[in-house]
Design an enzyme around this catalytic site. Structure first.
Site: not given
Ligand code: NI
Length: 181
Positions: A98, A140-141, A144
Site C-alpha cells: 500500500c 484493497h482500495e 480504505h
Molecule cells: Ni492501500
C-alpha cells in the site's frame, strides 16, 4: 498535480470517507490528481483518503502490471461511491502492499469475487463483478473508504512481526520514494 500521500498514522486513513456529491466542484481535477499521484508512486490503486480527502473515490489501474497478470491488460477504473453488493464465500490469498504503508507486504485473505455498484467518471452507474488480482486491487482500495488498511487483516503473528516497521513508519523514520504527509 502530484499530491502528498498520507502515510500510516494519519487520522484521515482511519475515517469513514464521505459519499461524493457528483456536482462537487473540482471532482474531475481531484480524480486527475489522484491518478497522477498514484502513477508517480508506481502504485496500481489509490483511494481519496490516501491524498487526505475523506471522500468515497478509488482508482485502480493494473495496466502497468499486465505482464504479470494478463487479465489486467485493460483494467483501469475510477469508482465513485462504490458499494459491494455481493461477496463470494470462496477466498483467495494475495500479497498486498500500500502506498500509505511503504515497504511492507503481507499476504491477505479476502473474498475471491465481489460485485460492486459504483459511478464511473462519466457519471454512469455501473454494476461489475471482479475476480482474480483485479478483484483484490478493488477490495484493497474499497477498504480504505471505511478506514481499514491491509495490515489490519493479517494474522496476529504477522502483525507482531511488522510492528517495528509500522512504528518506524508512524515516526516517519524511513526514506520515502515519493512525497508524503
Ligand atoms: Ni492501500
Amino acid at each position: 498535480m502530484i499530491l502528498p500521500i498520507y502515510v500510516y498514522g494519519q487520522p484521515v486513513l482511519r475515517e469513514i470517507a464521505k459519499p461524493v456529491d457528483l456536482n462537487m466542484e473540482g471532482l474531475d481535477q481531484l480524480i486527475a490528481d489522484m491518478y497522477e499521484t498514484m502513477k508517480n508512486a508506481d502504485g496500481v490503486g489509490i483511494a481519496a483518503p490516501q491524498v487526505g480527502k475523506s471522500l468515497r473515490i478509488v482508482i485502480v489501474d493494473g495496466t502497468d502490471i499486465a505482464e504479470d497478470y494478463p487479465e489486467l491488460k485493460d483494467f483501469k477504473r475510477v469508482m465513485i461511491n462504490p458499494e459491494i453488493t455481493e461477496k463470494s464465500e470462496e477466498t483467495a490469498d494475495y500479497s498486498e502492499g500500500c502506498l500509505s504503508v511503504p515497504d511492507i507486504n503481507c499476504t491477505v485473505t479476502r473474498p475471491k469475487r465481489i460485485t460492486v455498484k459504483y459511478i464511473n467518471q462519466k457519471r454512469e452507474t455501473v454494476t461489475e463483478t471482479f475476480d482474480g488480482f483485479g478483484c483484490r486491487m478493488v477490495e484493497h482500495e474499497l477498504d480504505h473508504l471505511d478506514g481499514h488498511m491491509f495490515i489490519d487483516r493479517v494474522s496476529q503473528i504477522r502483525r507482531k512481526l511488522i510492528g517495528g516497521k509500522l512504528r518506524k513508519l508512524e515516526a516517519r523514520n524511513f526514506r520515502p520514494r515519493y512525497k508524503i504527509k
